[in-house]
Each structure stands twice: as structure tokens, then as C-alpha cells.
Write a protein that holds these residues in place. Structure first.
Motif, short mmCIF file in Angstrom:
data_model
loop_
_atom_site.label_atom_id
_atom_site.label_comp_id
_atom_site.label_asym_id
_atom_site.label_seq_id
_atom_site.Cartn_x
_atom_site.Cartn_y
_atom_site.Cartn_z
N ILE A 13 -26.18 -0.28 27.32
CA ILE A 13 -26.52 1.02 27.91
C ILE A 13 -25.28 1.90 27.99
O ILE A 13 -25.33 3.11 27.66
N LEU A 14 -24.15 1.33 28.39
CA LEU A 14 -22.92 2.11 28.51
C LEU A 14 -22.39 2.51 27.14
O LEU A 14 -21.90 3.63 26.96
N ARG A 15 -22.47 1.59 26.17
CA ARG A 15 -22.05 1.95 24.81
C ARG A 15 -22.92 3.08 24.25
O ARG A 15 -22.44 3.94 23.51
N GLY A 16 -24.21 3.06 24.61
CA GLY A 16 -25.11 4.11 24.15
C GLY A 16 -24.74 5.48 24.66
O GLY A 16 -25.19 6.50 24.12
N LYS A 17 -23.92 5.54 25.70
CA LYS A 17 -23.44 6.81 26.24
C LYS A 17 -22.05 7.17 25.69
O LYS A 17 -21.39 8.07 26.19
N SER A 18 -21.62 6.43 24.66
CA SER A 18 -20.37 6.70 23.93
C SER A 18 -19.10 6.33 24.70
O SER A 18 -18.05 6.96 24.52
N TYR A 19 -19.20 5.31 25.54
CA TYR A 19 -18.02 4.80 26.22
C TYR A 19 -17.47 3.58 25.48
O TYR A 19 -18.22 2.75 24.97
N ARG A 20 -16.15 3.48 25.46
CA ARG A 20 -15.51 2.23 25.10
C ARG A 20 -15.65 1.28 26.29
O ARG A 20 -15.80 1.70 27.42
N ILE A 21 -15.55 -0.02 26.00
CA ILE A 21 -15.76 -1.02 27.04
C ILE A 21 -14.62 -2.03 27.05
O ILE A 21 -14.16 -2.48 26.01
N ALA A 22 -14.16 -2.38 28.25
CA ALA A 22 -13.29 -3.54 28.45
C ALA A 22 -14.05 -4.53 29.32
O ALA A 22 -14.77 -4.13 30.24
N VAL A 23 -13.90 -5.82 29.04
CA VAL A 23 -14.69 -6.86 29.70
C VAL A 23 -13.78 -7.81 30.46
O VAL A 23 -12.76 -8.28 29.93
N GLU A 24 -14.17 -8.11 31.72
CA GLU A 24 -13.47 -9.14 32.50
C GLU A 24 -14.48 -10.00 33.24
O GLU A 24 -15.42 -9.49 33.86
N PHE A 25 -14.26 -11.32 33.17
CA PHE A 25 -15.02 -12.28 33.98
C PHE A 25 -14.26 -12.39 35.28
O PHE A 25 -13.19 -12.97 35.35
N VAL A 26 -14.79 -11.82 36.33
CA VAL A 26 -14.01 -11.56 37.54
C VAL A 26 -13.64 -12.86 38.25
O VAL A 26 -14.43 -13.80 38.35
#
Length: 325
Positions: A64-77
Motif C-alpha cells: 500500500i505504501l509503495r503504491g503511493k510512491s514511497y521508498r521503504i526501509a524495513v526493521e524487525f523491531v
């Protein structure tokens, strides 16, 4: 408290109070106790900032966030992990995420979640494992920064691994006095460097508090890093800092603006709509006490939103993923 206290000073004081709570061992113990009431009560507020508890739901939400043209960083908190079995589970979690399609373009993690509390060598080995797997998938890794006593270990790990891992970057904290010198001792040219103000409490002899002096240092460090060829991620939710960077032309030189998921989505959206590359730092998992308190400290008025989120659960309301972005 003085009645004439400015709104900014009030927010800074509230943020400091939230960081103190985040580090309080009594609260952290109460949070991790099985059947924790604290965890149960605060979980609706945490879900604004922690995108999901489980991996599958989290990865679905990223679409959903990528569909809004955002880059993403991922962390397993998570952080301060000293159980060898749990440390290995965290490493396996990142390796599993890397096998997913589409592959995350950037990962982030605390070395303390990969075994730094157990041994620096173990955390370095685990960092290399994840970074090698990420490189094979075209993914970057940007090490998060930790409390002041662990800075040497984080920067040392980065220096040790950087030459063999061109996809490895690091976070630096503007509030620490030492950072002015530190950035001259680490690989910077063509590296992803993530510049933050700093989320932890620290005494004045080693760090600046929030305020204009820290804003000025943050922007000065950003300029120095760019001059040295860094691919700079301007990781801040501060509208004043971003506005100053935009007016000075600094914002046109950075690789991206990064904000933590759930903090000031409207502000990040405004910069995306203005044509700037924007990244959302998205987390998932259940060990979120520190993450929640630090997110609220970034923008203390969000404490009111957190209380409203708690009320939503009792009304049976649900939040839409990507709302505000």
C-alpha cells in the motif's frame, strides 16, 4: 513549570520525559513480563508506528505504501537481545524478508538486536550474514545507531565491514558532540549515510538537547556529509529543519527525506507531492516499547493521538493502512 514556557520548549521537555520513560528499566521489565498489562493497554497506540505484529501482514501493508510512491526501509523491531536462540531468530527473520518479492530496497537494525550485548564479534558476524544476503538481492543495509556507550562498537563494525560490503551504510546522530569528528573517520563517499538528531537521553557534556543549536548542527553536518560525497538520507520529522534545508538548497542535494512510519505522515506527503524522494522507515514485531516511546518523543502532541488510538479499540474502530500518506 513556568507559565511563559514556549510551545517549542514544552514539546522539548515532554520529549525528554518520554525518552526517560523509554529507558526506565521498571517500565521495560513490566512490558516484557508475560501477560503484560502495559503491552496490552498500549498496543493500539503502538500499531500507528509499528506497521504489523507479524511478517506476512507487514509485507502486505508495504504494498500500500509503495503504491503511493514511497521508498521503504524495513526493521524487525527489537533491541538489547542477549539470548543466542532469539538472536538467531532475528537473523532468520531478516533473511526470510529478503527472500520475499518484491524485495525490500533497504533494511535497518540495531546491533544490540543481533547480539551486541552478547559479544561484538557475534553482532559483526550476523551483520555480515544479513548484508551479504541483502547484496545478492540488490538491497542496502543501513546500521541504526544506539546509545552513546555503544557508538564505538557500531562505527567499528561499519568500518570493519564497509570495504567488503558496498551496500552497507550507517546512521549518525547529530546531537552527540563526537559526531563532528566521527564523520571524518568512517567511509562516506558514495555510501548511504542516514543523519538523525538522536533519540536517546544523554548528559550535556556529551550531547546537545533539542533546540536551535541542535538544528544548526544537524544542517551543518548534512552539508559536510554531502560535500564528502555521501548519499544522504535526511532522517527527520522536524518541519523547521526541513524548511530551512529547502530554502538553502540543501534539500535538492540529498538522496531522500526519511520519516518514521506514523510520525507526521502529512508532512512527508507534502514533500513527496513537491517532487522530493521520500522514504518511510517501517517496522514490525512485538518488542516495541522503546520504539513507541521514541516515536511519541519525536512529536509529543502525538501523545493525544495515542490516547485516541487506545479509545478506538474500545469503540471497535480500525485504522486504515496508509492513511495520511
Amino acid at each position: 513549570m513556568k507559565s511563559a514556557m514556549s510551545q517549542r520548549a514544552l514539546h522539548e521537555a515532554a520529549g525528554q520525559g518520554l525518552r526517560i520513560l523509554a529507558a526506565d528499566e521498571r517500565c521495560r521489565t513490566a512490558f516484557t513480563t508475560p501477560g503484560s498489562v502495559l503491552q496490552d493497554v498500549l498496543s493500539p497506540a503502538a500499531r500507528r508506528y509499528v506497521l504489523a505484529a507479524g511478517r506476512d501482514e507487514f509485507l502486505d501493508h508495504l504494498g500500500i505504501l509503495r503504491g503511493k510512491s514511497y521508498r521503504i526501509a524495513v526493521e524487525f523491531v527489537g533491541e538489547e537481545n542477549s539470548d543466542p536462540a532469539e538472536i538467531e531468530r532475528v537473523v532468520d527473520e531478516y533473511l526470510t524478508v529478503l527472500a520475499h518479492e518484491p524485495v525490500p530496497e533497504q533494511l535497518g537494525f540495531d546491533l544490540s538486536n543481533l547480539g551486541l550485548a552478547f559479544s561484538q564479534e557475534l553482532s559483526r558476524k550476523n551483520t555480515a550474514r544479513i548484508t551479504e544476503a541483502a547484496a545478492a538481492r540488490g538491497c542496502e543495509v543501513v546500521l541504526s545507531m544506539e546509545r552513546a556507550p555503544a557508538v564505538d562498537e557500531v562505527l567499528g563494525t561499519y568500518r570493519d565491514l564497509a570495504s567488503e560490503h558496498p551496500n552497507l551504510g550507517v546512521t549518525v546522530q547529530a546531537y552527540l558532540h563526537r559526531t563532528e569528528a566521527d564523520i571524518d573517520t568512517i567511509p562516506v563517499d558514495e555510501r548511504k549515510i542516514r543523519l538523525v538528531k538522536g533519540a536517546f537521553t544523554a548528559p550535556t557534556e556529551i550531547a546537545l538537547g533539542r533546540g536551535p543549536a541542535l538544528d544548526e548542527r544537524y544542517l551543518r553536518l548534512a552539508g559536510r556529509l554531502l560535500d564528502r560525497g555521501a548519499r544522504l538520507s535526511l532522517a527527520t520529522q522536524d518541519p523547521t529543519v526541513l524548511a530551512t534545508a529547502r530554502e538553502s538548497g540543501l534539500l535538492d542535494r540529498v538522496e531522500e527525506i526519511e520519516m518514521l512510519h506514523g510520525v507526521r505522515p502529512d508532512l512527508l506527503r507534502s514533500y513527496r507531492e513537491a517532487g522530493y524522494a521520500c522514504r518511510i522507515y517501517a517496522t514490525y514485531g512485538e518488542n516495541w516499547w522503546l520504539h513507541l516511546l521514541h516515536r511519541l518523543a519525536e512529536h509529543p502532541p502525538m501523545v493525544l493521538t495515542a490516547l485516541a488510538d487506545i479509545a478506538e479499540r474500545h469503540r471497535g474502530d480500525s485504522r486504515t493502512v496508509g492513511a495520511g500518506y
